[in-house]
Design a protein around this motif. Sequence first.
Motif, PDB file in Angstrom:
ATOM      1  N   TYR A   5       0.853  -1.188   0.000  1.00 50.64           N
ATOM      2  CA  TYR A   5       0.000   0.000   0.000  1.00 50.64           C
ATOM      3  C   TYR A   5       0.887   1.235   0.000  1.00 50.64           C
ATOM      4  N   LYS A   6       0.636   2.134  -0.971  1.00 46.51           N
ATOM      5  CA  LYS A   6       1.434   3.357  -1.108  1.00 46.51           C
ATOM      6  C   LYS A   6       0.575   4.576  -0.814  1.00 46.51           C
ATOM      7  N   ASN A   7       1.054   5.415   0.074  1.00 46.16           N
ATOM      8  CA  ASN A   7       0.418   6.697   0.372  1.00 46.16           C
ATOM      9  C   ASN A   7       1.508   7.759   0.318  1.00 46.16           C
ATOM     10  N   LYS A   8       1.641   8.337  -0.889  1.00 43.62           N
ATOM     11  CA  LYS A   8       2.732   9.278  -1.167  1.00 43.62           C
ATOM     12  C   LYS A   8       4.058   8.544  -0.979  1.00 43.62           C
ATOM     13  N   ASN A   9       4.858   8.945   0.014  1.00 40.94           N
ATOM     14  CA  ASN A   9       6.154   8.299   0.208  1.00 40.94           C
ATOM     15  C   ASN A   9       6.121   7.206   1.273  1.00 40.94           C
ATOM     16  N   HIS A  10       4.922   6.945   1.800  1.00 35.23           N
ATOM     17  CA  HIS A  10       4.803   5.957   2.870  1.00 35.23           C
ATOM     18  C   HIS A  10       4.322   4.632   2.297  1.00 35.23           C
ATOM     19  N   LEU A  11       4.990   3.546   2.674  1.00 34.41           N
ATOM     20  CA  LEU A  11       4.657   2.218   2.178  1.00 34.41           C
ATOM     21  C   LEU A  11       4.363   1.270   3.336  1.00 34.41           C
ATOM     22  N   ARG A  12       3.326   0.463   3.171  1.00 35.47           N
ATOM     23  CA  ARG A  12       3.016  -0.605   4.121  1.00 35.47           C
ATOM     24  C   ARG A  12       2.824  -1.885   3.320  1.00 35.47           C
ATOM     25  N   ALA A  13       3.154  -3.023   3.914  1.00 34.57           N
ATOM     26  CA  ALA A  13       3.069  -4.283   3.173  1.00 34.57           C
ATOM     27  C   ALA A  13       2.655  -5.416   4.092  1.00 34.57           C
ATOM     28  N   CYS A  14       2.033  -6.427   3.483  1.00 30.98           N
ATOM     29  CA  CYS A  14       1.634  -7.630   4.218  1.00 30.98           C
ATOM     30  C   CYS A  14       1.526  -8.780   3.250  1.00 30.98           C
ATOM     31  N   LYS A  15       1.422  -9.960   3.773  1.00 32.41           N
ATOM     32  CA  LYS A  15       1.137 -11.126   2.943  1.00 32.41           C
ATOM     33  C   LYS A  15      -0.301 -11.063   2.461  1.00 32.41           C
ATOM     34  N   ASN A  16      -0.547 -11.534   1.271  1.00 34.36           N
ATOM     35  CA  ASN A  16      -1.911 -11.597   0.750  1.00 34.36           C
ATOM     36  C   ASN A  16      -2.531 -12.899   1.246  1.00 34.36           C
ATOM     37  N   MET A  17      -2.893 -12.891   2.518  1.00 33.80           N
ATOM     38  CA  MET A  17      -3.457 -14.080   3.153  1.00 33.80           C
ATOM     39  C   MET A  17      -4.327 -13.634   4.321  1.00 33.80           C
ATOM     40  N   CYS A  18      -5.610 -13.945   4.255  1.00 30.59           N
ATOM     41  CA  CYS A  18      -6.535 -13.563   5.314  1.00 30.59           C
ATOM     42  C   CYS A  18      -6.217 -14.337   6.587  1.00 30.59           C
ATOM     43  N   LYS A  19      -6.266 -13.658   7.726  1.00 32.14           N
ATOM     44  CA  LYS A  19      -5.944 -14.294   8.990  1.00 32.14           C
ATOM     45  C   LYS A  19      -7.050 -15.217   9.480  1.00 32.14           C
ATOM     46  N   HIS A  20      -8.228 -15.146   8.852  1.00 30.61           N
ATOM     47  CA  HIS A  20      -9.319 -16.006   9.296  1.00 30.61           C
ATOM     48  C   HIS A  20      -9.038 -17.452   8.924  1.00 30.61           C
ATOM     49  N   GLN A  21      -9.004 -17.725   7.623  1.00 29.35           N
ATOM     50  CA  GLN A  21      -8.733 -19.092   7.185  1.00 29.35           C
ATOM     51  C   GLN A  21      -7.841 -19.126   5.950  1.00 29.35           C
ATOM     52  N   GLY A  22      -6.991 -18.121   5.813  1.00 33.97           N
ATOM     53  CA  GLY A  22      -5.956 -18.180   4.792  1.00 33.97           C
ATOM     54  C   GLY A  22      -6.401 -17.882   3.380  1.00 33.97           C
ATOM     55  N   GLY A  23      -7.557 -17.228   3.190  1.00 39.45           N
ATOM     56  CA  GLY A  23      -8.026 -16.902   1.852  1.00 39.45           C
ATOM     57  C   GLY A  23      -7.215 -15.792   1.191  1.00 39.45           C
ATOM     58  N   LEU A  24      -7.375 -15.660  -0.138  1.00 36.01           N
ATOM     59  CA  LEU A  24      -6.667 -14.645  -0.923  1.00 36.01           C
ATOM     60  C   LEU A  24      -7.502 -13.378  -0.990  1.00 36.01           C
ATOM     61  N   PHE A  25      -6.842 -12.221  -0.837  1.00 38.65           N
ATOM     62  CA  PHE A  25      -7.529 -10.944  -0.933  1.00 38.65           C
ATOM     63  C   PHE A  25      -7.575 -10.462  -2.380  1.00 38.65           C
ATOM     64  N   ILE A  26      -8.666  -9.783  -2.723  1.00 36.14           N
ATOM     65  CA  ILE A  26      -8.796  -9.073  -3.992  1.00 36.14           C
ATOM     66  C   ILE A  26      -9.291  -7.662  -3.678  1.00 36.14           C
ATOM     67  N   LYS A  27      -9.300  -6.797  -4.674  1.00 36.72           N
ATOM     68  CA  LYS A  27      -9.744  -5.422  -4.462  1.00 36.72           C
ATOM     69  C   LYS A  27     -11.214  -5.413  -4.053  1.00 36.72           C
ATOM     70  N   ASP A  28     -11.545  -4.587  -3.077  1.00 34.30           N
ATOM     71  CA  ASP A  28     -12.904  -4.466  -2.586  1.00 34.30           C
ATOM     72  C   ASP A  28     -13.638  -3.425  -3.432  1.00 34.30           C
ATOM     73  N   ILE A  29     -14.537  -3.866  -4.298  1.00 31.50           N
ATOM     74  CA  ILE A  29     -15.197  -2.941  -5.219  1.00 31.50           C
ATOM     75  C   ILE A  29     -16.152  -1.994  -4.500  1.00 31.50           C
ATOM     76  N   GLU A  30     -16.516  -2.331  -3.246  1.00 25.10           N
ATOM     77  CA  GLU A  30     -17.396  -1.449  -2.481  1.00 25.10           C
ATOM     78  C   GLU A  30     -16.624  -0.315  -1.800  1.00 25.10           C
ATOM     79  N   ASP A  31     -15.304  -0.385  -1.858  1.00 21.34           N
ATOM     80  CA  ASP A  31     -14.479   0.626  -1.189  1.00 21.34           C
ATOM     81  C   ASP A  31     -14.161   1.763  -2.152  1.00 21.34           C
ATOM     82  N   LEU A  32     -14.721   2.926  -1.903  1.00 16.41           N
ATOM     83  CA  LEU A  32     -14.511   4.068  -2.788  1.00 16.41           C
ATOM     84  C   LEU A  32     -13.185   4.766  -2.520  1.00 16.41           C
TER      85      LEU A  32
END
Length: 564
Positions: A42-69
């Motif tokens: 995740y990039k916010n100007k010069n700030h970067l955050r990162a994580c594994k693409n793995m849900c902590k619930h049961q290990g599912g894969l994340f995709i873009k949330d189309i409901e998030d504006l």
Amino acid sequence: MEQSIEQTTEILLHLSPIEVANLKEGINFFRNKNTGKDYILYKNKNHLRACKNMCKHQGGLFIKDIEDLDGRSVRCTKHNWKLDVSTMKYINPPSSFCQDELVVEMDEENGLLLLELNPPNPWDSEPRAPEHLAFGEVQITYLAHACMDLKLGDKRMVFDPWLIGPAFARGWWLLHEPPSDWLERLCQADLIYISHMHSDHLSYPTLKKLAERRPDIPIYVGNTERPVFWNLNQSGVQLTNINVVPFGIWQQVDKNLRFMILMDGIHPEMDTCIIVEYKGHKILNTVDCTRPNGGRLPEKVALMMSDFAGGASGFPMTFSGGKFTEEWKAEFIKTERKKLLNYKARLVKDLQPRIYCPFAGYFVESHPSDKYIKETNIKNDPNELNNLIKKNSDVITWTPRPGATLDLSRMLKDPTDSKGIIEPPNGTKIYKDSWDFGPYLKVLNAAVEDEIFLHSSWIKEYFTWAGFKDYNLVVRMIETNEDFSPFPGGYDYLVDFLDLSFPKERPSREHSYEENMVPVVDLLLLQTGWVPLGLLQICHPTTSLICFQTPPRSKLSLLQTLCL
């Protein structure tokens, strides 16, 4: 003696200077082509955050949330959990987990490294080479469900004794008939390991029988945020020697025997697993952990055992309307079972234990009121998993029966040895065909009369505590008898999750709607969080999944009688 654990660094992903320059504002998805692992940056100007693409619930894969504006959240493809990657906090369910962040570093050429800081594998501290084992020196006897009786030299150790009564109120009952000497076996144990607080592992009916004979027996649990024995004082079970031990530290029993408790990477606040080592030979029991020790486990252990069955949740069997047809449910269950089988087979293939045993799944919904759940919520067959493992590896598999004993030395020397596994005598009763419902249901039904349920405010208190809102969903909850006819004087109410209100009528706006008819005893358990997975899951017939955390321990005190 406790050993300090040094931290190590692992490079998970390396981006070139060009890839760094092309990072877009907001969410970026990446895959390490060499490992096949997925990551989110995740990039916010010069700030970067990162994580594994793995849900902590049961290990599912994340995709873009189309409901998030705002372009800050991602949605899990497995159960629709949502993560705000700008804060690394889950927003559905609210106030639950935080995602584990990776370290972002720039190299000398303006490339980017994603790093994971891990302690070294704690079981590698003070390593011991395997020594010779005499025949009969290490024997593992299966008793029921997740309960194993281990003979380790002149010591005996027992895992998760659930040997009488139900689990999860009246929901689960033992599939297998435990050996008739199960209580004597428990009383003769030198120590007992209990993995977590779920009642198919922490069985107060079983422990009550044990405490009457030997209240000072040493019991060991991990130092979880949610204590395993939080309800001991109220339970009436007189156990006096409970030992809470830190994670990742060898616990020395004698010169040959030691064990180490590890946490679950998905539910570190509750679930644990264990490594037992005798004369350098390791036995790994991952129990119910979704991602034991964050996925880092010892390879080539002598014996590995884990859950296999699935079928632990009532979702989606108890829902109707919309997409929840019988055909949809059957396909959903089939898919989930297949996912679990493939995951367990892949884990065994990766770890390459000498012997693998599927356990912690031998339960049945035997109460007549649960007939539909029993017939619909099909579980995996252990032999199906073992056959899948054999197709992909040379690992020896063992499907246990009550009273069967595995001689580790014989099996390691020659898996074809006829004395390597001693089956119970001919005529031994394997499967239970009757269960003593009466005493347990009497206690359970009495709990429905608790004073708290005379006041409708307890309903609002629960949902207010859960805190889920700002979601365009209305749920109607109707208390019924076990034949699903309205319960006399029972509650019938609406919950509007848009503003967490309790309207008398459905709102006039367009909204998703779910109507649940729940037997009063099950509603009692549902409202207080006593569900097998520790999370209450309510779906509506569109796309999203809502999860409420279980209430804090103080809210569960009213159910103290359900443990006995």
